[in-house]
Design an enzyme around this catalytic site. Structure first.
Site, PDB file in Angstrom:
ATOM      1  N   ARG A 295      51.313  50.197  60.407  1.00  0.00           N
ATOM      2  CA  ARG A 295      51.697  50.589  59.026  1.00  0.00           C
ATOM      3  C   ARG A 295      52.656  49.599  58.357  1.00  0.00           C
ATOM      4  O   ARG A 295      53.408  49.958  57.466  1.00  0.00           O
ATOM      5  CB  ARG A 295      52.298  51.987  58.996  1.00  0.00           C
ATOM      6  CG  ARG A 295      51.345  53.043  59.519  1.00  0.00           C
ATOM      7  CD  ARG A 295      51.737  54.428  59.122  1.00  0.00           C
ATOM      8  NE  ARG A 295      50.804  55.379  59.684  1.00  0.00           N
ATOM      9  CZ  ARG A 295      50.883  55.878  60.916  1.00  0.00           C
ATOM     10  NH1 ARG A 295      51.884  55.507  61.704  1.00  0.00           N
ATOM     11  NH2 ARG A 295      49.988  56.719  61.355  1.00  0.00           N
TER      12      ARG A 295
ATOM     13  N   LYS B 288      50.294  40.466  46.721  1.00  0.00           N
ATOM     14  CA  LYS B 288      48.929  41.022  46.657  1.00  0.00           C
ATOM     15  C   LYS B 288      48.170  40.508  47.867  1.00  0.00           C
ATOM     16  O   LYS B 288      48.026  39.295  48.040  1.00  0.00           O
ATOM     17  CB  LYS B 288      48.214  40.566  45.379  1.00  0.00           C
ATOM     18  CG  LYS B 288      48.601  41.354  44.151  1.00  0.00           C
ATOM     19  CD  LYS B 288      47.628  41.024  43.021  1.00  0.00           C
ATOM     20  CE  LYS B 288      48.058  41.671  41.728  1.00  0.00           C
ATOM     21  NZ  LYS B 288      47.167  41.293  40.601  1.00  0.00           N
TER      22      LYS B 288
ATOM     23  N   GLU C 254      45.961  26.694  37.823  1.00  0.00           N
ATOM     24  CA  GLU C 254      46.899  27.832  37.791  1.00  0.00           C
ATOM     25  C   GLU C 254      48.277  27.377  37.290  1.00  0.00           C
ATOM     26  O   GLU C 254      48.994  28.136  36.653  1.00  0.00           O
ATOM     27  CB  GLU C 254      47.019  28.479  39.184  1.00  0.00           C
ATOM     28  CG  GLU C 254      45.703  29.000  39.762  1.00  0.00           C
ATOM     29  CD  GLU C 254      45.199  30.315  39.140  1.00  0.00           C
ATOM     30  OE1 GLU C 254      45.880  30.875  38.258  1.00  0.00           O
ATOM     31  OE2 GLU C 254      44.102  30.755  39.534  1.00  0.00           O
TER      32      GLU C 254
ATOM     33  N   LYS D 157      56.317  32.849  38.402  1.00  0.00           N
ATOM     34  CA  LYS D 157      55.625  33.994  39.009  1.00  0.00           C
ATOM     35  C   LYS D 157      56.624  34.963  39.627  1.00  0.00           C
ATOM     36  O   LYS D 157      56.468  36.182  39.519  1.00  0.00           O
ATOM     37  CB  LYS D 157      54.594  33.531  40.048  1.00  0.00           C
ATOM     38  CG  LYS D 157      53.845  34.738  40.595  1.00  0.00           C
ATOM     39  CD  LYS D 157      52.452  34.482  41.076  1.00  0.00           C
ATOM     40  CE  LYS D 157      51.812  35.820  41.486  1.00  0.00           C
ATOM     41  NZ  LYS D 157      50.605  35.659  42.270  1.00  0.00           N
TER      42      LYS D 157
ATOM     43  N   GLU E 268      51.822  45.495  38.536  1.00  0.00           N
ATOM     44  CA  GLU E 268      50.922  45.184  37.416  1.00  0.00           C
ATOM     45  C   GLU E 268      50.730  46.355  36.459  1.00  0.00           C
ATOM     46  O   GLU E 268      49.621  46.743  36.128  1.00  0.00           O
ATOM     47  CB  GLU E 268      49.575  44.675  37.944  1.00  0.00           C
ATOM     48  CG  GLU E 268      48.824  43.887  36.885  1.00  0.00           C
ATOM     49  CD  GLU E 268      47.669  43.055  37.421  1.00  0.00           C
ATOM     50  OE1 GLU E 268      47.807  42.428  38.484  1.00  0.00           O
ATOM     51  OE2 GLU E 268      46.642  43.041  36.759  1.00  0.00           O
TER      52      GLU E 268
ATOM     53  N   ARG F 148      52.545  41.660  34.324  1.00  0.00           N
ATOM     54  CA  ARG F 148      51.839  40.899  35.368  1.00  0.00           C
ATOM     55  C   ARG F 148      50.366  40.676  35.012  1.00  0.00           C
ATOM     56  O   ARG F 148      49.748  39.712  35.461  1.00  0.00           O
ATOM     57  CB  ARG F 148      51.980  41.611  36.729  1.00  0.00           C
ATOM     58  CG  ARG F 148      51.497  40.760  37.895  1.00  0.00           C
ATOM     59  CD  ARG F 148      51.949  41.276  39.253  1.00  0.00           C
ATOM     60  NE  ARG F 148      51.429  40.419  40.327  1.00  0.00           N
ATOM     61  CZ  ARG F 148      51.702  40.559  41.600  1.00  0.00           C
ATOM     62  NH1 ARG F 148      52.501  41.521  42.013  1.00  0.00           N
ATOM     63  NH2 ARG F 148      51.185  39.734  42.506  1.00  0.00           N
TER      64      ARG F 148
ATOM     65  N   ASN G 255      46.445  37.106  34.381  1.00  0.00           N
ATOM     66  CA  ASN G 255      44.974  37.059  34.468  1.00  0.00           C
ATOM     67  C   ASN G 255      44.347  36.312  33.295  1.00  0.00           C
ATOM     68  O   ASN G 255      43.131  36.395  33.095  1.00  0.00           O
ATOM     69  CB  ASN G 255      44.406  38.486  34.529  1.00  0.00           C
ATOM     70  CG  ASN G 255      44.765  39.165  35.825  1.00  0.00           C
ATOM     71  OD1 ASN G 255      44.679  38.560  36.890  1.00  0.00           O
ATOM     72  ND2 ASN G 255      45.204  40.407  35.748  1.00  0.00           N
TER      73      ASN G 255
ATOM     74  N   HIS H 142      40.903  34.857  33.522  1.00  0.00           N
ATOM     75  CA  HIS H 142      40.278  35.340  34.752  1.00  0.00           C
ATOM     76  C   HIS H 142      39.067  36.243  34.515  1.00  0.00           C
ATOM     77  O   HIS H 142      38.162  36.269  35.342  1.00  0.00           O
ATOM     78  CB  HIS H 142      41.311  36.058  35.629  1.00  0.00           C
ATOM     79  CG  HIS H 142      42.219  35.106  36.358  1.00  0.00           C
ATOM     80  ND1 HIS H 142      43.002  34.182  35.698  1.00  0.00           N
ATOM     81  CD2 HIS H 142      42.469  34.919  37.682  1.00  0.00           C
ATOM     82  CE1 HIS H 142      43.692  33.475  36.589  1.00  0.00           C
ATOM     83  NE2 HIS H 142      43.393  33.901  37.792  1.00  0.00           N
TER      84      HIS H 142
ATOM     85  N   HIS I 178      35.983  35.089  36.396  1.00  0.00           N
ATOM     86  CA  HIS I 178      35.310  35.874  37.447  1.00  0.00           C
ATOM     87  C   HIS I 178      33.830  36.056  37.117  1.00  0.00           C
ATOM     88  O   HIS I 178      32.976  36.014  37.996  1.00  0.00           O
ATOM     89  CB  HIS I 178      35.973  37.246  37.609  1.00  0.00           C
ATOM     90  CG  HIS I 178      37.307  37.182  38.274  1.00  0.00           C
ATOM     91  ND1 HIS I 178      38.309  38.098  38.049  1.00  0.00           N
ATOM     92  CD2 HIS I 178      37.818  36.301  39.168  1.00  0.00           C
ATOM     93  CE1 HIS I 178      39.374  37.783  38.763  1.00  0.00           C
ATOM     94  NE2 HIS I 178      39.103  36.687  39.454  1.00  0.00           N
TER      95      HIS I 178
ATOM     96  N   HIS J  77      37.544  28.830  42.470  1.00  0.00           N
ATOM     97  CA  HIS J  77      38.222  29.823  41.633  1.00  0.00           C
ATOM     98  C   HIS J  77      39.002  29.149  40.493  1.00  0.00           C
ATOM     99  O   HIS J  77      38.886  29.535  39.328  1.00  0.00           O
ATOM    100  CB  HIS J  77      39.146  30.665  42.519  1.00  0.00           C
ATOM    101  CG  HIS J  77      39.988  31.645  41.777  1.00  0.00           C
ATOM    102  ND1 HIS J  77      39.480  32.785  41.211  1.00  0.00           N
ATOM    103  CD2 HIS J  77      41.312  31.647  41.479  1.00  0.00           C
ATOM    104  CE1 HIS J  77      40.453  33.448  40.606  1.00  0.00           C
ATOM    105  NE2 HIS J  77      41.577  32.775  40.761  1.00  0.00           N
TER     106      HIS J  77
END
Ligand SMILES: NC(=O)c1ccc[n+]([C@@H]2O[C@H](COP(=O)([O-])OP(=O)(O)OC[C@H]3O[C@@H](n4cnc5c(N)ncnc54)[C@H](O)[C@@H]3O)[C@@H](O)[C@H]2O)c1
Length: 358
Positions: free
Chosen positions: A120, A142, A184, A226, A236, A240, A244, A247, A251, A264
């Site tokens: 955990r 993330k 980025e 960041k 987010e 945040r 994106n 993105h 994507h 990417h």
């Protein structure tokens, strides 16, 4: 060795990001962050022959082992997480165990996810070796894996104990991967800091030449930016989401071209230019700023337009984006360089008209 130190301020879960050339060899600078007695280094087959021995050498006094996985996105799976759990069990790691993620974003996301799950949640430390991982994926907690239904669908927020960025590891990174990371870096200037964007324009040649000072400045700015966003909006709920920028388009192109054709960062470069053009189409931003963005990305060797754009197929994919509300397109656009914003309820006709120009 001169190092930059940045704090990710999250109360009791705060952690340092340390940046410097040669950090991996300076174990005294990173070993203290490993509280656990059992340490598993997770890395991939490209990174292991280059850097694994150095990290192992620094761990002399710890019970440790290493797991070397295949390189690339295809390894970011639940099955790989299972291999990490087996390796932790073999090592005898319980809650005092810790994982070192040595590699790019794939290794960082996967090893972080395994650390979030084992008993955990155990400590993990990021040692990113791609530019993308240094400026983006290693910071912010993330973690996750891909499943057949989509990328990053299974995951957890789990912050690392520390991030150690050895900029010297970039010397071996393939040129295309390096440029993808720069996309980025450009994004931070584009969404939030016009002065940094101008600095990138002035220092593009130095960054293309891997100049140490320019790199330290670019990576330091990106991590600081960041870290600030993550500290203000870890989960987010608001700000945040601005990270994106580009993105949703990106994507959609990545999926449309088939994963593997576009990196990417390359897809994000194309996506940012389209988001900027759409902002101009909707009279929210100057068209000249979209041109400036495309010009800077091109100087880094990044693509700024897709090789093909089937509007129906792309829109179908964009409608699936997590940010949409009630089936209406919700995109990150901008008011111009340094000023990103969330725009709900975007008219699909405007998206079609922008796609028709590429
Ligand atoms: N968690 C986040 O916030 C976040 C943010 C952005 C991207 N990501 C994830 O990051 C992943 C992409 O990361 P990436 O671009 O680093 O890809 P990657 O981890 O696949 O690395 C790219 C390639 O470079 C190789 N490599 C790594 N370091 C090297 C070095 N120093 N020298 C030579 N080769 C080296 C790797 O083996 C791999 O072949 C995606 O899975 C994406 O979803 C996560």
């Amino acid at each position: 060795m001169s190092t930059i130190e940045i704090d990710v301020a999250l109360g009791a879960r705060s952690y340092p990001i340390r940046i410097g050339a040669g950090l991996l060899d300076d174990a005294s600078s990173w070993r203290a962050s490993l509280r656990g007695r059992h340490v598993l280094i997770v890395t991939d087959e490209h990174v292991a022959p280059l850097y694994l021995d150095r990290v192992r050498a620094g761990l002399a006094s710890h019970a440790h082992d290493a797991l070397v996985l295949p390189a690339g996105e295809a390894a970011k799976t639940l099955a790989s997480a299972g291999h990490i759990f087996d390796a932790l069990a073999k090592l005898g790691a319980n809650r005092d165990g810790a994982i070192i993620a040595l590699g790019g974003g794939v290794i960082g996301d996967l090893a972080g996810f395994a650390a979030a799950c084992w008993m955990r949640g155990i400590d993990f430390v990021q040692m990113p070796t791609t530019l993308l991982a240094m400026v983006d994926s290693s910071v912010g907690g993330k973690t996750g894996v891909n499943i057949a239904a989509g990328k990053n669908l299974v995951g957890a927020f789990h912050q690392p104990r520390a991030v150690f960025i050895d900029t010297a590891t970039l010397a071996t990174l393939p040129k295309r991967e390096y440029a993808a990371g720069l996309a980025e870096v450009v994004k931070y200037g584009a969404i939030g800091d016009a002065d940094f964007f101008a600095w990138l324009e002035a220092n593009a040649d130095a960054l293309n030449a891997h100049d140490d000072d320019a790199l330290a400045e670019a990576i330091g700015f990106s991590c600081r930016y960041k870290a600030g966003v993550v500290a203000r909006d870890e989960r987010e709920q608001g700000e945040r989401a601005l990270l994106n920028f580009g993105h949703t388009f990106g994507h959609a192109f990545e999926a449309e071209c088939g994963y593997g054709e576009l990196l990417h960062g390359e897809a994000v470069a194309i996506g940012m230019v389209l988001a900027a053009k759409l902002s101009a189409e909707l009279n929210r931003a100057p068209a000249a700023d979209a041109e400036r963005l495309a010009h800077l990305l091109s100087r880094f060797g990044l693509p700024v337009a897709p090789s093909r754009a089937d509007a129906d197929a792309l829109l179908a994919r964009m409608r699936l984006d997590k940010k949409n509300v009630s089936g209406r397109l919700r995109l990150i656009l901008w008011r111009g360089i340094g000023r990103a914003e969330i725009v709900p309820e975007i008219d699909e006709a405007a998206v079609r008209s922008v796609l028709a120009t590429v």
